[in-house]
Design an enzyme around this catalytic site. Structure first.
Site, short mmCIF file in Angstrom:
data_model
loop_
_atom_site.label_atom_id
_atom_site.label_comp_id
_atom_site.label_asym_id
_atom_site.label_seq_id
_atom_site.Cartn_x
_atom_site.Cartn_y
_atom_site.Cartn_z
N GLY A 127 0.83 -1.21 0.00
CA GLY A 127 0.00 0.00 0.00
C GLY A 127 0.85 1.25 0.00
O GLY A 127 0.88 2.00 0.99
N GLU A 244 12.55 -4.64 -4.58
CA GLU A 244 11.45 -4.86 -5.53
C GLU A 244 12.02 -5.02 -6.94
O GLU A 244 11.50 -5.75 -7.77
CB GLU A 244 10.46 -3.70 -5.46
CG GLU A 244 9.21 -3.91 -6.32
CD GLU A 244 8.22 -2.75 -6.23
OE1 GLU A 244 8.41 -1.84 -5.41
OE2 GLU A 244 7.25 -2.77 -7.00
N ASN A 371 10.24 3.43 -16.13
CA ASN A 371 11.50 3.41 -16.89
C ASN A 371 12.11 4.80 -17.04
O ASN A 371 13.33 4.94 -17.07
CB ASN A 371 11.28 2.73 -18.24
CG ASN A 371 11.19 1.22 -18.09
OD1 ASN A 371 11.07 0.71 -16.97
ND2 ASN A 371 11.25 0.49 -19.19
N GLU A 372 11.26 5.82 -17.12
CA GLU A 372 11.79 7.19 -17.21
C GLU A 372 12.58 7.51 -15.94
O GLU A 372 13.66 8.10 -15.99
CB GLU A 372 10.65 8.20 -17.39
CG GLU A 372 9.97 8.18 -18.75
CD GLU A 372 8.98 7.04 -18.90
OE1 GLU A 372 8.68 6.33 -17.90
OE2 GLU A 372 8.47 6.84 -20.02
C1 LIG Z 1 -0.09 -2.90 -12.95
C2 LIG Z 1 0.38 -2.02 -11.84
C3 LIG Z 1 0.59 -2.58 -10.58
C4 LIG Z 1 0.98 -1.78 -9.53
N1 LIG Z 1 1.09 -2.34 -8.27
C5 LIG Z 1 1.32 -1.53 -7.21
C6 LIG Z 1 1.25 -2.07 -5.88
O1 LIG Z 1 1.02 -3.26 -5.68
N2 LIG Z 1 1.40 -1.22 -4.84
C7 LIG Z 1 1.66 0.11 -5.01
O2 LIG Z 1 1.81 0.81 -4.02
N3 LIG Z 1 1.73 0.66 -6.26
C8 LIG Z 1 1.55 -0.14 -7.35
N4 LIG Z 1 1.58 0.39 -8.62
C9 LIG Z 1 1.78 1.82 -8.79
C10 LIG Z 1 3.12 2.17 -9.42
O3 LIG Z 1 4.15 2.08 -8.48
C11 LIG Z 1 2.98 3.59 -10.01
O4 LIG Z 1 2.07 3.50 -11.08
C12 LIG Z 1 4.29 4.13 -10.47
O5 LIG Z 1 5.12 4.43 -9.37
C13 LIG Z 1 4.10 5.43 -11.32
O6 LIG Z 1 3.33 6.34 -10.61
P1 LIG Z 1 2.02 7.01 -11.25
O7 LIG Z 1 1.18 5.94 -11.85
O8 LIG Z 1 1.43 7.88 -10.22
O9 LIG Z 1 2.58 7.87 -12.45
P2 LIG Z 1 3.34 9.26 -12.35
O10 LIG Z 1 4.36 9.20 -11.27
O11 LIG Z 1 2.33 10.35 -12.29
O12 LIG Z 1 4.09 9.29 -13.73
C14 LIG Z 1 3.41 9.58 -14.96
C15 LIG Z 1 4.46 9.60 -16.07
O13 LIG Z 1 5.43 10.62 -15.80
C16 LIG Z 1 6.76 10.08 -15.77
N5 LIG Z 1 7.56 10.72 -14.72
C17 LIG Z 1 7.21 10.91 -13.43
N6 LIG Z 1 8.21 11.52 -12.75
C18 LIG Z 1 9.23 11.69 -13.64
C19 LIG Z 1 10.53 12.25 -13.54
N7 LIG Z 1 11.01 12.74 -12.38
N8 LIG Z 1 11.31 12.27 -14.67
C20 LIG Z 1 10.85 11.76 -15.86
N9 LIG Z 1 9.59 11.22 -16.00
C21 LIG Z 1 8.81 11.19 -14.91
C22 LIG Z 1 6.56 8.59 -15.44
O14 LIG Z 1 7.62 7.80 -15.94
C23 LIG Z 1 5.25 8.28 -16.17
O15 LIG Z 1 5.49 7.99 -17.52
C24 LIG Z 1 1.22 -0.40 -9.72
C25 LIG Z 1 1.05 0.15 -10.99
C26 LIG Z 1 0.61 -0.64 -12.03
C27 LIG Z 1 0.39 0.00 -13.37
#
Ligand SMILES: Cc1cc2nc3c(=O)[nH]c(=O)nc-3n(C[C@H](O)[C@H](O)[C@H](O)COP(=O)(O)OP(=O)(O)OC[C@H]3O[C@@H](n4cnc5c(N)ncnc54)[C@H](O)[C@@H]3O)c2cc1C
Length: 385
Positions: A127, A244, A371-372
């Site tokens: 979480g 992780e 990946n970014e």
């Molecule tokens: C299938 C799936 C399973 C998941 N499971 C879990 C789970 O079990 N528990 C949990 O806690 N979370 C989980 N997650 C969440 C996951 O960790 C987040 O989706 C991830 O950290 C990206 O955060 P966000 O989705 O808020 O995107 P954002 O952080 O808002 O990013 C949006 C876009 O902006 C880019 N970006 C953001 N910051 C930067 C930067 N500084 N420089 C360049 N580019 C940037 C990102 O690469 C992305 O392309 C899961 C996500 C998915 C899709």
């Protein structure tokens, strides 16, 4: 630098392969090979089989009930699981909360939780993320305040993988909003059966229900379910996120996908020049990544305790190649892949999961640190930019 395995490591690989061949139930093997989602009881069954052998917790030291393997043995074990293919032990339990508890937990927490984590008696979920806190995790808003010998937790978490199966959730909450974001975060262990916990499904483009939202409304969490000190959760978080990413390249899985794609293309007369060219490009990429992986592993033989920032290369390349391999299989399956179903049980229905798996893997470049963000790490820590 020695990029070859020792005789002992090769013997270990043979032992793992034989164990999987003789102990993995055929129904589970077939489901994994066809890319179909396993039921909770099937995942539990296989983890318990591994645990009987002492192999459910590859990265754990002997003193905490693990096999005490070297970093190379761990990698060989995972590679054999991926190529079999067989399910991995549940990562939330084994790679995430287990190592956190034996490193930062109290004696009582270790005794209470570690054996149940290994045997999957308790299923854990993560979480961490929230609607406004993903890559920028320190922006999290779910908050906890002290009330006698409990915390009262309010907030919303998002994307909890397999949260609907979970008995427990390790989570991050804000316990001090007056300091810089990283300094006011605490890690809590929440019993998912507590009053005030609501799990809602998120249905994703692959047609599956794997991720969830978790709402926490006035949830009472006993103080003995806090990991480490109050407001000291950030260091534990960094430790957990490093683990992780371990093994995230999953080269064996990509190899298995390419193998299937080639077999299916041959069956469907789809293995034309363009298909073979694409397959060869992916295989060359995998070979190159394997060498990089060996380099990283060789470095870790000496410094297993220090995370190697080059493992971000494995995350970026590994997930991109896995996505490319799933696309190759999609191309090989042709129109049969347009069907989408997990409810088919007969052997000929494998094609129905190809499109769904292709969509599932789109997320691999997002979770575990996008990946970014990995590229930012590489720019700073490896290239020194
Ligand atoms: C299938 C799936 C399973 C998941 N499971 C879990 C789970 O079990 N528990 C949990 O806690 N979370 C989980 N997650 C969440 C996951 O960790 C987040 O989706 C991830 O950290 C990206 O955060 P966000 O989705 O808020 O995107 P954002 O952080 O808002 O990013 C949006 C876009 O902006 C880019 N970006 C953001 N910051 C930067 C930067 N500084 N420089 C360049 N580019 C940037 C990102 O690469 C992305 O392309 C899961 C996500 C998915 C899709």
């Amino acid at each position: 630098m020695d990029l070859r395995f020792t005789d002992d490591e090769l013997a270990f690989r043979a032992e793992v392969r034989e164990f999987i061949r003789t102990r993995l139930p055929e129904a589970i093997h077939r489901k994994v090979a066809e890319g179909r989602a396993l039921r909770k009881d099937e995942i539990v069954q296989w983890q318990r089989t591994l645990n009987e052998k002492g192999w459910a917790t590859p990265s754990w030291p002997r003193e905490h009930g693990g096999p005490g393997w070297s970093v190379v043995q761990r990698w060989i074990f995972l590679d054999e699981l991926h190529q079999a293919p067989a399910p991995e032990p549940l990562s939330f339990n084994v790679n995430m909360i287990g190592p956190v508890l034996f490193t930062f937990g109290t004696e009582a927490q270790k005794q209470r939780f570690l054996p149940r984590i290994a045997n999957l008696d308790d299923w854990w979920c993560q979480g961490f993320s929230e609607p406004g806190a993903g890559s920028d995790l320190a922006a999290l808003k779910a908050a906890a305040r002290r009330d006698g010998d409990h915390y009262i937790v309010n907030g919303q978490k998002a994307w909890q993988g397999m949260g609907h199966c979970a008995d427990w959730m390790f989570t991050l909450v804000r316990t001090d909003a007056s300091v810089k974001p990283q300094a006011g975060i605490t890690m809590l262990l929440i019993d998912m059966r507590s009053p005030g916990v609501t799990v809602r499904p998120i249905h994703t483009i692959d047609g599956r229900h794997e991720v969830n939202e978790v709402f926490l409304d006035g949830v009472r969490v006993p103080l003995d379910c806090r990991v480490g000190d109050e407001n000291k959760g950030w260091d534990i978080t960094k430790f957990l996120l490093g683990n992780e990413r371990t093994g995230i390249a999953r080269i064996g899985m990509s190899k298995e996908l390419v193998r299937r794609a080639k077999a299916v293309a041959a069956q469907n007369d789809a293995d034309d020049g363009r298909f073979r060219e694409r397959a060869a490009a992916i295989e060359i990429g995998l070979k190159a990544l394997e060498i990089t992986q060996m380099r990283v592993l060789d470095g870790m033989r000496e410094h297993a305790d220090k995370p190697d920032p080059r493992s971000s290369i494995l995350k970026v390349q590994g997930t991109e190649l896995r996505q490319a391999a799933s696309e190759l299989l999609l191309r090989a399956a042709g129109p049969a892949a347009a069907q989408c179903a997990d409810e088919f049980d007969d052997a000929s229905s494998w094609a129905t999961t190809v499109a769904s798996n292709y969509f599932t893997l789109r997320a691999a470049s997002v979770y575990g640190g996008s990946n970014e963000v990995q590229k930012n790490i590489l720019a700073k820590a490896v290239l020194g930019l």
